[in-house]
Design an enzyme around this catalytic site. Structure first.
Site, PDB file in Angstrom:
ATOM      1  N   PRO A   1       0.814  -1.219   0.000  1.00  0.00           N
ATOM      2  CA  PRO A   1       0.000   0.000   0.000  1.00  0.00           C
ATOM      3  C   PRO A   1       0.846   1.267   0.000  1.00  0.00           C
ATOM      4  O   PRO A   1       1.784   1.406   0.791  1.00  0.00           O
ATOM      5  CB  PRO A   1      -0.815  -0.123   1.291  1.00  0.00           C
ATOM      6  CG  PRO A   1      -0.945  -1.596   1.488  1.00  0.00           C
ATOM      7  CD  PRO A   1       0.365  -2.178   1.016  1.00  0.00           C
ATOM      8  N   CYS A   2       0.478   2.196  -0.890  1.00  0.00           N
ATOM      9  CA  CYS A   2       1.328   3.366  -1.110  1.00  0.00           C
ATOM     10  C   CYS A   2       0.736   4.668  -0.594  1.00  0.00           C
ATOM     11  O   CYS A   2       1.411   5.681  -0.571  1.00  0.00           O
ATOM     12  CB  CYS A   2       1.610   3.515  -2.617  1.00  0.00           C
ATOM     13  SG  CYS A   2       0.131   3.861  -3.606  1.00  0.00           S
ATOM     14  N   GLN A   3      -0.539   4.652  -0.171  1.00  0.00           N
ATOM     15  CA  GLN A   3      -1.186   5.933   0.165  1.00  0.00           C
ATOM     16  C   GLN A   3      -0.464   6.694   1.262  1.00  0.00           C
ATOM     17  O   GLN A   3      -0.439   7.923   1.268  1.00  0.00           O
ATOM     18  CB  GLN A   3      -2.648   5.682   0.593  1.00  0.00           C
ATOM     19  CG  GLN A   3      -3.527   5.136  -0.511  1.00  0.00           C
ATOM     20  CD  GLN A   3      -3.558   3.613  -0.497  1.00  0.00           C
ATOM     21  OE1 GLN A   3      -2.628   2.966  -0.022  1.00  0.00           O
ATOM     22  NE2 GLN A   3      -4.631   3.048  -1.013  1.00  0.00           N
TER      23      GLN A   3
ATOM     24  N   PHE B   1       2.618   6.964   1.734  1.00  0.00           N
ATOM     25  CA  PHE B   1       3.888   7.529   1.283  1.00  0.00           C
ATOM     26  C   PHE B   1       3.715   8.495   0.111  1.00  0.00           C
ATOM     27  O   PHE B   1       4.626   9.233  -0.235  1.00  0.00           O
ATOM     28  CB  PHE B   1       4.849   6.413   0.856  1.00  0.00           C
ATOM     29  CG  PHE B   1       5.061   5.367   1.912  1.00  0.00           C
ATOM     30  CD1 PHE B   1       5.673   5.683   3.110  1.00  0.00           C
ATOM     31  CD2 PHE B   1       4.632   4.069   1.714  1.00  0.00           C
ATOM     32  CE1 PHE B   1       5.874   4.719   4.088  1.00  0.00           C
ATOM     33  CE2 PHE B   1       4.822   3.096   2.684  1.00  0.00           C
ATOM     34  CZ  PHE B   1       5.436   3.428   3.874  1.00  0.00           C
TER      35      PHE B   1
END
Length: 318
Positions: A75-77, A79
């Site tokens: 999951p990238c949200q 960062f």
């Protein structure tokens, strides 16, 4: 690849990374994804792969078969510059340590990670340093690349961080990320404007959206979309980044003018701009989920080119 290396895929989504590694000759033996609709799409396209549909924190390492390579588009949200940027202070950011937990138990030869470009800059570099240290403390040797898909033959600006970690030092020193390549295809080499799409994709001529786009579209060789700052226009025939928010706000789906009117691009066209083959398809799920999945996946050809470089290292080592 003789005696195929086996891949375990975490946070698999609809399987963009899995497809790329599969195309490079690897075998996907197990995958995990928590999103129900994404799981439906995954199973529809990877019927032979075991998919665990649940929170990774509820999976014991003993539940996972042995494998050689661990892949994770985690999951990238937390960062992303478009997200809240809380990093490891965000529950989603802490999911990274689940990757380490499984790595500790299964000790894969190679780890492949994909995340947003901002990963290296987040919290003044402290986040990336923590990831680097977590891997190196487990005796992994690391290579990373920040790359825009349009520099690798894909007509979409999609900049991501790619990390490849090797247990074997010689394998790591022999690894090279793929060279950049000139862009030979642009948006409308992929999207066919001469084909009449379904009516539901066309803007109604009496709608406010249609009138705004009609007045804005001055270059029919570009792609457009509504954004927080007005109407955004692509440049040089290269699409802007396809985002997961296409599934949350329908007006964020990119728009083109074709031979029949002004319309949003279709989910299959979104996938094409991500480099997916025409054979990849969606099951019967809500359209908002489909668009979200299109924005949440990866640029397949770029990941595939990295996977091929990994394959070269494996073959050389043998």
């Amino acid at each position: 690849m003789k005696d195929k290396y086996k891949v375990c895929s975490l946070f698999a989504g609809i399987g963009g990374i899995d497809l790329a590694f599969q195309q490079a000759g690897f075998e996907i033996v197990w995958a995990n994804e928590i999103d129900e609709d994404a799981c439906k799409t995954y199973r529809y396209n990877f019927p032979d792969t075991v998919l665990a549909e649940c929170d990774i924190r509820k999976i014991g390492a003993d539940d996972i078969p042995d494998f050689d390579i661990l892949t994770a588009g985690f999951p990238c949200q937390s960062f992303s510059v478009c997200g809240n940027k809380k990093g490891f202070a965000d529950e989603r950011g802490n999911i990274f340590f689940e990757i380490m937990r499984i790595s500790d138990a299964k000790k894969p030869k190679i780890i492949f990670l994909e995340n947003v470009a901002n990963l290296t800059e987040h919290d003044n570099g402290k986040t990336f340093n923590r990831i680097h240290n977590e891997l190196s403390e487990r005796d992994y040797y690391i290579r990373y690349l920040i790359a825009d898909a349009c520099n690798y033959g894909i007509p979409q600006h999609r900049t991501r961080t790619y990390i490849v970690a090797f247990k074997d030092y010689e394998m790591c020193t022999g690894f090279r990320f793929p060279e950049e390549q000139p862009l030979k295809k642009h948006i409308f080499d992929i999207i066919d404007r001469s084909v009449n799409a379904e009516d539901k994709f066309y803007l109604l001529e009496n709608s406010v959206q249609y009138q705004k786009m009609k007045d804005t579209i001055t270059d029919e060789n570009q792609i457009y979309r509504f954004s927080d700052y007005g109407i955004q226009k692509s440049k040089d025939g290269i699409s802007f980044t396809l985002k997961a928010n296409m599934g949350t706000w329908y007006n964020r789906v990119p728009i083109i003018k074709d031979n029949f009117g002004i319309r949003t691009i279709t989910p299959q066209e979104c996938l094409a701009l991500q480099g997916f083959p025409k054979s990849f398809a969606f099951p019967d799920i809500p359209m908002k989920s489909i668009y979200k999945q299109c924005g949440n996946t990866v640029a397949v050809p770029l990941v595939n080119s990295i996977a091929k470089q990994i394959s070269k290292c494996i073959l050389y080592k043998r």
